[in-house]
Scaffold this active site. Structure first.
Site, mmCIF file in Angstrom:
data_model
loop_
_atom_site.group_PDB
_atom_site.id
_atom_site.type_symbol
_atom_site.label_atom_id
_atom_site.label_comp_id
_atom_site.label_asym_id
_atom_site.label_seq_id
_atom_site.Cartn_x
_atom_site.Cartn_y
_atom_site.Cartn_z
ATOM 1 N N TRP A 137 0.859 -1.195 0.000
ATOM 2 C CA TRP A 137 0.000 0.000 0.000
ATOM 3 C C TRP A 137 0.889 1.238 0.000
ATOM 4 O O TRP A 137 0.561 2.257 0.556
ATOM 5 C CB TRP A 137 -0.918 -0.029 1.220
ATOM 6 C CG TRP A 137 -0.184 -0.184 2.518
ATOM 7 C CD1 TRP A 137 0.148 0.815 3.400
ATOM 8 C CD2 TRP A 137 0.343 -1.377 3.080
ATOM 9 N NE1 TRP A 137 0.842 0.306 4.462
ATOM 10 C CE2 TRP A 137 0.983 -1.050 4.296
ATOM 11 C CE3 TRP A 137 0.361 -2.716 2.664
ATOM 12 C CZ2 TRP A 137 1.615 -1.985 5.103
ATOM 13 C CZ3 TRP A 137 0.988 -3.657 3.470
ATOM 14 C CH2 TRP A 137 1.603 -3.288 4.668
ATOM 15 N N ASN A 183 2.917 -7.498 9.508
ATOM 16 C CA ASN A 183 2.734 -6.091 9.828
ATOM 17 C C ASN A 183 1.329 -5.627 9.463
ATOM 18 O O ASN A 183 0.857 -5.894 8.364
ATOM 19 C CB ASN A 183 3.779 -5.253 9.075
ATOM 20 C CG ASN A 183 3.413 -3.796 9.016
ATOM 21 O OD1 ASN A 183 3.036 -3.286 7.968
ATOM 22 N ND2 ASN A 183 3.495 -3.128 10.133
ATOM 23 N N GLU A 184 0.668 -4.959 10.394
ATOM 24 C CA GLU A 184 -0.639 -4.346 10.125
ATOM 25 C C GLU A 184 -1.608 -5.331 9.474
ATOM 26 O O GLU A 184 -2.285 -5.008 8.494
ATOM 27 C CB GLU A 184 -0.461 -3.095 9.243
ATOM 28 C CG GLU A 184 0.392 -2.016 9.901
ATOM 29 C CD GLU A 184 0.690 -0.851 8.966
ATOM 30 O OE1 GLU A 184 -0.079 -0.625 8.020
ATOM 31 O OE2 GLU A 184 1.700 -0.170 9.183
ATOM 32 N N GLU A 185 -1.665 -6.536 10.037
ATOM 33 C CA GLU A 185 -2.520 -7.581 9.467
ATOM 34 C C GLU A 185 -3.914 -7.482 10.074
ATOM 35 O O GLU A 185 -4.292 -8.238 10.969
ATOM 36 C CB GLU A 185 -1.891 -8.960 9.726
ATOM 37 C CG GLU A 185 -0.547 -9.172 9.063
ATOM 38 C CD GLU A 185 -0.660 -9.348 7.556
ATOM 39 O OE1 GLU A 185 -1.800 -9.437 7.036
ATOM 40 O OE2 GLU A 185 0.398 -9.398 6.889
ATOM 41 N N TRP A 186 -4.697 -6.544 9.570
ATOM 42 C CA TRP A 186 -5.990 -6.202 10.162
ATOM 43 C C TRP A 186 -6.985 -7.363 10.137
ATOM 44 O O TRP A 186 -7.861 -7.445 10.984
ATOM 45 C CB TRP A 186 -6.580 -4.988 9.435
ATOM 46 C CG TRP A 186 -5.654 -3.809 9.449
ATOM 47 C CD1 TRP A 186 -5.021 -3.279 10.539
ATOM 48 C CD2 TRP A 186 -5.228 -3.046 8.325
ATOM 49 N NE1 TRP A 186 -4.236 -2.221 10.161
ATOM 50 C CE2 TRP A 186 -4.340 -2.044 8.803
ATOM 51 C CE3 TRP A 186 -5.506 -3.085 6.956
ATOM 52 C CZ2 TRP A 186 -3.727 -1.115 7.970
ATOM 53 C CZ3 TRP A 186 -4.908 -2.157 6.121
ATOM 54 C CH2 TRP A 186 -4.033 -1.185 6.632
#
Length: 454
Positions: free
Chosen positions: A194, A438-441
């Site tokens: 992203w 990382n940032e694994e929503w």
């Protein structure tokens, strides 16, 4: 008389300065940077006519061996294509467009621009008859992304990741004593992140030559334990046998300090791996009064691994490493070489303003030096494995690193990527932590994320 004296002087000069050139060639291993003189053109995502007729043939490269067509064919005429040197990022060259992906800097590239999402690279190289009998490989440090590589019309493979390094053995396909064609098709239509990711062969490319019996890729692993004024170094080496060699070989391990002085050595005879097998061996070395790798004094050592057969060096492999201790304490934090260190870190993407992702090596050192200048001592590779030169800069300048994988999961695709990153980077003393996600929503804060992490 003067003429003869002049000729003798020139001959002596040539002899004198030619000796070191030959003396330096101790083994059959050679790693040649082949970044120069490539041809490039944009293709097309789905229109095969605009993609130079690639994959239009009845028999494709997936159907019959050596049936690459379009630009992937050995004799394709690329003289009208643009000349360039690698590393190269074609996305940064595109104009800005308000309808483009905002996470990629509004550059007009990617899946919404099918005429700007496929890139073709071609290069011709000559391989000598003298190399017959060696193992010849193409080594790529990273291509964004989904690359297909061809050699003399033969399909070598696909690497989906835009961040993993990879290598292909081309020994069987070589035209010895003549011209050989390397072709890479890059599909950057899909994003992995992203953030700005670029497009193309944005890291270095090498031609590697080795003896059939050689140290495997990323085949050394150096660890150490410190006791009093001694560092006990364990040096593992993985040998690969792609030939018919049988019998014993000698593994010679030598540690050099930063001045090139030998500080430890060990040799032993071992049985070679069997045909197309690999085997790992371990040596113990003692470094007295070691100079520790630290943020303020990033002392480095070099392990020279020599493989000898009947007294002749057939392979030489160099490994840079540092000697240091790390410890995490739940109450008091992080300790480096027994001293408490407060981490002052930054999260960093690999692209640089105005340059994109195809960074000159010196920019890596410039950026790390600037971060240290502002007081930072730790660097997180956001959000994927970095280029090797970045880690070299952190080793040499004294910057701690969190090395991060791109995809988080438990299947072979995910774990193979993680393993490749760790095997490539494990000897860097700058790395003190590995990041598996990382940032694994979708999975954070729940049982699924816990299972995957475990």
């Amino acid at each position: 008389m003067k003429t003869n004296f002049f000729l003798r002087t020139i001959i002596c000069f040539l002899i004198l300065f030619s000796i070191p050139v030959f003396a330096q060639r101790k083994s059959d291993r050679d790693l040649i940077l082949i970044d120069k003189d490539w041809r490039f053109s944009l293709g097309h995502l789905y229109d095969t006519k605009k993609d130079f007729g690639h994959a239009e043939g009845y028999f494709s490269y997936l159907t019959k061996t050596g049936f690459a067509d379009g630009p992937a064919a050995k004799d394709f005429d690329d003289r009208a294509w643009r000349k360039l040197d690698l590393p190269h990022d074609w996305a940064v060259e595109q104009p800005f467009n308000e309808s483009a992906s905002f996470s990629h800097g509004f550059k007009a590239a990617g899946k919404n621009y099918p005429e700007k999402s496929i890139g073709w690279y071609r290069k011709k190289i000559t391989i000598s008859n003298e190399d017959l009998g060696k193992i010849i490989s193409l080594k790529f440090d990273g291509i964004f992304r989904n690359s297909k590589v061809f050699f003399n019309g033969f399909y070598l493979g696909t690497e989906e990741s835009g961040y993993n390094g990879f290598k292909y053995d081309v020994t069987a396909y070589i035209n010895y004593g003549g011209e050989n064609t390397i072709v890479v098709r890059v599909d950057a239509s899909m994003e992995e992140g992203w953030f700005y990711e670029g497009a193309g062969i944005y890291r270095h490319v090498y031609l590697q030559k080795t003896n059939p019996l050689h140290v495997a890729q990323n085949g050394t692993y150096v660890t150490s334990e410190i006791s009093n004024d001694n560092a006990f170094v364990n040096a593992e080496v993985k040998l690969e046998n792609k030939g018919h060699y049988k019998g014993n070989v000698q593994i010679s391990q030598t540690i050099l300090n930063a001045s090139g002085k030998q500080v430890a050595t060990n040799s032993e005879n071992v049985s070679a791996p069997e045909f197309y097998k690999s085997k790992t061996y371990s040596s113990k070395l003692n470094v007295k009064n070691p100079l520790l790798w630290d943020i303020g004094s990033p002392n480095l050592y070099q392990l020279i691994t020599e493989i000898k057969s009947e007294g002749k060096v057939i392979d030489e492999y160099k490994t840079s490493f540092g000697i240091r201790t790390i410890k995490f304490d739940p109450e008091n934090g992080f300790f480096l070489n027994g001293k408490h260190v407060k981490l002052k870190g930054t999260n960093n993407h690999q692209d640089h303003a105005g340059i994109g992702t195809a960074l000159p090596d010196e920019i890596q050192y410039y950026r790390i030096a600037k971060l240290k200048e502002m007081g930072s001592n730790a660097y997180r590779c956001s959000h994927h494995p970095p280029t090797p030169e970045l880690l070299d800069a952190c080793d040499k300048l004294g910057m701690l690193v969190i090395d991060e994988t791109r995809l988080m999961g438990i299947n072979d695709y995910h774990l193979n990527d993680l393993q490749r990153m760790m095997e490539r980077d494990r000897n860097h003393p700058s790395i003190f932590c590995w990041s598996v996600g990382n940032e694994e929503w979708q999975i954070e804060g729940g049982i699924t994320g816990e299972r995957i992490t475990n």
